[in-house]
Design a protein around this motif. Sequence first.
Motif, PDB file in Angstrom:
ATOM      1  N   LEU A  16       0.834  -1.198   0.000  1.00 60.05           N
ATOM      2  CA  LEU A  16       0.000   0.000   0.000  1.00 60.05           C
ATOM      3  C   LEU A  16       0.872   1.252   0.000  1.00 60.05           C
ATOM      4  O   LEU A  16       0.648   2.172  -0.792  1.00 60.05           O
ATOM      5  CB  LEU A  16      -0.922   0.008   1.222  1.00 60.05           C
ATOM      6  N   ARG A  17       1.863   1.287   0.867  1.00 62.36           N
ATOM      7  CA  ARG A  17       2.764   2.444   0.935  1.00 62.36           C
ATOM      8  C   ARG A  17       3.488   2.657  -0.391  1.00 62.36           C
ATOM      9  O   ARG A  17       3.633   3.780  -0.855  1.00 62.36           O
ATOM     10  CB  ARG A  17       3.765   2.258   2.069  1.00 62.36           C
ATOM     11  N   PHE A  18       3.951   1.577  -1.002  1.00 63.59           N
ATOM     12  CA  PHE A  18       4.651   1.651  -2.284  1.00 63.59           C
ATOM     13  C   PHE A  18       3.731   2.222  -3.367  1.00 63.59           C
ATOM     14  O   PHE A  18       4.131   3.096  -4.133  1.00 63.59           O
ATOM     15  CB  PHE A  18       5.140   0.249  -2.674  1.00 63.59           C
ATOM     16  N   ILE A  19       2.508   1.736  -3.403  1.00 61.94           N
ATOM     17  CA  ILE A  19       1.544   2.222  -4.393  1.00 61.94           C
ATOM     18  C   ILE A  19       1.264   3.705  -4.168  1.00 61.94           C
ATOM     19  O   ILE A  19       1.242   4.503  -5.112  1.00 61.94           O
ATOM     20  CB  ILE A  19       0.244   1.389  -4.337  1.00 61.94           C
ATOM     21  N   LYS A  20       1.077   4.101  -2.899  1.00 61.20           N
ATOM     22  CA  LYS A  20       0.771   5.499  -2.593  1.00 61.20           C
ATOM     23  C   LYS A  20       1.936   6.420  -2.939  1.00 61.20           C
ATOM     24  O   LYS A  20       1.722   7.545  -3.399  1.00 61.20           O
ATOM     25  CB  LYS A  20       0.400   5.638  -1.118  1.00 61.20           C
ATOM     26  N   ILE A  21       3.173   5.944  -2.745  1.00 60.09           N
ATOM     27  CA  ILE A  21       4.365   6.741  -3.102  1.00 60.09           C
ATOM     28  C   ILE A  21       4.327   7.081  -4.586  1.00 60.09           C
ATOM     29  O   ILE A  21       4.796   8.135  -5.002  1.00 60.09           O
ATOM     30  CB  ILE A  21       5.662   5.973  -2.749  1.00 60.09           C
ATOM     31  N   GLU A  46      -1.459   2.169 -15.118  1.00 59.49           N
ATOM     32  CA  GLU A  46      -0.531   2.767 -14.149  1.00 59.49           C
ATOM     33  C   GLU A  46      -0.336   1.853 -12.937  1.00 59.49           C
ATOM     34  O   GLU A  46       0.788   1.625 -12.491  1.00 59.49           O
ATOM     35  CB  GLU A  46      -1.067   4.133 -13.699  1.00 59.49           C
ATOM     36  N   LEU A  47      -1.425   1.304 -12.412  1.00 61.59           N
ATOM     37  CA  LEU A  47      -1.314   0.386 -11.278  1.00 61.59           C
ATOM     38  C   LEU A  47      -0.537  -0.861 -11.686  1.00 61.59           C
ATOM     39  O   LEU A  47       0.316  -1.335 -10.926  1.00 61.59           O
ATOM     40  CB  LEU A  47      -2.694  -0.002 -10.750  1.00 61.59           C
ATOM     41  N   SER A  48      -0.785  -1.382 -12.868  1.00 62.23           N
ATOM     42  CA  SER A  48      -0.059  -2.562 -13.344  1.00 62.23           C
ATOM     43  C   SER A  48       1.444  -2.311 -13.380  1.00 62.23           C
ATOM     44  O   SER A  48       2.231  -3.173 -12.984  1.00 62.23           O
ATOM     45  CB  SER A  48      -0.543  -2.966 -14.736  1.00 62.23           C
ATOM     46  N   GLU A  49       1.832  -1.139 -13.842  1.00 63.28           N
ATOM     47  CA  GLU A  49       3.261  -0.791 -13.892  1.00 63.28           C
ATOM     48  C   GLU A  49       3.857  -0.716 -12.494  1.00 63.28           C
ATOM     49  O   GLU A  49       4.968  -1.202 -12.250  1.00 63.28           O
ATOM     50  CB  GLU A  49       3.451   0.531 -14.623  1.00 63.28           C
ATOM     51  N   VAL A  50       3.126  -0.129 -11.558  1.00 68.69           N
ATOM     52  CA  VAL A  50       3.614  -0.020 -10.180  1.00 68.69           C
ATOM     53  C   VAL A  50       3.712  -1.409  -9.545  1.00 68.69           C
ATOM     54  O   VAL A  50       4.692  -1.707  -8.850  1.00 68.69           O
ATOM     55  CB  VAL A  50       2.714   0.919  -9.356  1.00 68.69           C
ATOM     56  N   LEU A  51       2.732  -2.261  -9.785  1.00 68.99           N
ATOM     57  CA  LEU A  51       2.785  -3.617  -9.232  1.00 68.99           C
ATOM     58  C   LEU A  51       3.935  -4.417  -9.831  1.00 68.99           C
ATOM     59  O   LEU A  51       4.564  -5.233  -9.139  1.00 68.99           O
ATOM     60  CB  LEU A  51       1.453  -4.342  -9.457  1.00 68.99           C
ATOM     61  N   TYR A  52       4.246  -4.172 -11.099  1.00 69.68           N
ATOM     62  CA  TYR A  52       5.400  -4.831 -11.718  1.00 69.68           C
ATOM     63  C   TYR A  52       6.692  -4.371 -11.025  1.00 69.68           C
ATOM     64  O   TYR A  52       7.552  -5.191 -10.695  1.00 69.68           O
ATOM     65  CB  TYR A  52       5.446  -4.525 -13.216  1.00 69.68           C
ATOM     66  N   LYS A  53       6.805  -3.059 -10.784  1.00 71.20           N
ATOM     67  CA  LYS A  53       7.983  -2.529 -10.070  1.00 71.20           C
ATOM     68  C   LYS A  53       8.082  -3.149  -8.682  1.00 71.20           C
ATOM     69  O   LYS A  53       9.171  -3.509  -8.230  1.00 71.20           O
ATOM     70  CB  LYS A  53       7.902  -1.004  -9.933  1.00 71.20           C
ATOM     71  N   TRP A  54       6.949  -3.259  -7.986  1.00 74.77           N
ATOM     72  CA  TRP A  54       6.918  -3.865  -6.655  1.00 74.77           C
ATOM     73  C   TRP A  54       7.445  -5.306  -6.719  1.00 74.77           C
ATOM     74  O   TRP A  54       8.257  -5.717  -5.903  1.00 74.77           O
ATOM     75  CB  TRP A  54       5.495  -3.838  -6.106  1.00 74.77           C
ATOM     76  N   GLU A  57      11.245  -5.340  -7.362  1.00 69.18           N
ATOM     77  CA  GLU A  57      11.988  -4.942  -6.158  1.00 69.18           C
ATOM     78  C   GLU A  57      11.911  -6.018  -5.086  1.00 69.18           C
ATOM     79  O   GLU A  57      12.879  -6.247  -4.366  1.00 69.18           O
ATOM     80  CB  GLU A  57      11.487  -3.599  -5.636  1.00 69.18           C
ATOM     81  N   SER A  58      10.779  -6.699  -4.986  1.00 71.95           N
ATOM     82  CA  SER A  58      10.637  -7.782  -4.024  1.00 71.95           C
ATOM     83  C   SER A  58      11.584  -8.929  -4.336  1.00 71.95           C
ATOM     84  O   SER A  58      12.168  -9.523  -3.440  1.00 71.95           O
ATOM     85  CB  SER A  58       9.196  -8.303  -4.002  1.00 71.95           C
ATOM     86  N   LYS A  59      11.738  -9.234  -5.636  1.00 72.09           N
ATOM     87  CA  LYS A  59      12.664 -10.299  -6.043  1.00 72.09           C
ATOM     88  C   LYS A  59      14.082  -9.960  -5.619  1.00 72.09           C
ATOM     89  O   LYS A  59      14.817 -10.818  -5.130  1.00 72.09           O
ATOM     90  CB  LYS A  59      12.623 -10.497  -7.559  1.00 72.09           C
ATOM     91  N   ARG A  60      14.479  -8.701  -5.784  1.00 72.50           N
ATOM     92  CA  ARG A  60      15.839  -8.278  -5.397  1.00 72.50           C
ATOM     93  C   ARG A  60      16.023  -8.328  -3.884  1.00 72.50           C
ATOM     94  O   ARG A  60      17.082  -8.705  -3.405  1.00 72.50           O
ATOM     95  CB  ARG A  60      16.138  -6.875  -5.910  1.00 72.50           C
ATOM     96  N   ARG A  61      14.994  -7.940  -3.143  1.00 71.94           N
ATOM     97  CA  ARG A  61      15.096  -7.937  -1.672  1.00 71.94           C
ATOM     98  C   ARG A  61      15.181  -9.342  -1.117  1.00 71.94           C
ATOM     99  O   ARG A  61      15.801  -9.568  -0.085  1.00 71.94           O
ATOM    100  CB  ARG A  61      13.879  -7.238  -1.057  1.00 71.94           C
ATOM    101  N   ASN A  62      14.563 -10.294  -1.778  1.00 71.83           N
ATOM    102  CA  ASN A  62      14.485 -11.669  -1.263  1.00 71.83           C
ATOM    103  C   ASN A  62      15.608 -12.578  -1.754  1.00 71.83           C
ATOM    104  O   ASN A  62      15.566 -13.774  -1.517  1.00 71.83           O
ATOM    105  CB  ASN A  62      13.121 -12.272  -1.602  1.00 71.83           C
ATOM    106  N   LYS A  63      16.588 -12.032  -2.445  1.00 71.15           N
ATOM    107  CA  LYS A  63      17.697 -12.875  -2.920  1.00 71.15           C
ATOM    108  C   LYS A  63      18.667 -13.130  -1.811  1.00 71.15           C
ATOM    109  O   LYS A  63      18.839 -12.459  -0.885  1.00 71.15           O
ATOM    110  CB  LYS A  63      18.404 -12.204  -4.099  1.00 71.15           C
TER     111      LYS A  63
END
Length: 63
Positions: A16-21, A46-54, A57-63
């Motif tokens: 939610l915070r990521f989407i709002k940013i 626009e939401l689809s693009e933000v969810l793709y970015k999320w 970024e999640s993949k990078r954080r979880n490596k």
Amino acid sequence: MTNKIKYYKCFSINMLRFIKIHGIRAVSKGVHANGKTYWVFEETEELSEVLYKWSEESKRRNK
């Protein structure tokens, strides 16, 4: 022909915070039967693009 609006439910406060940013606002908020709060967004390009970015970024954080 009518265009049916689709909605996306977000159950993650961090998402939610990521989407709002990215300047997207929820159209509604609710509480699921299991007690978890969720936020509802209109499904847009626009939401689809933000969810793709999320997701990326999640993949990078979880490596």
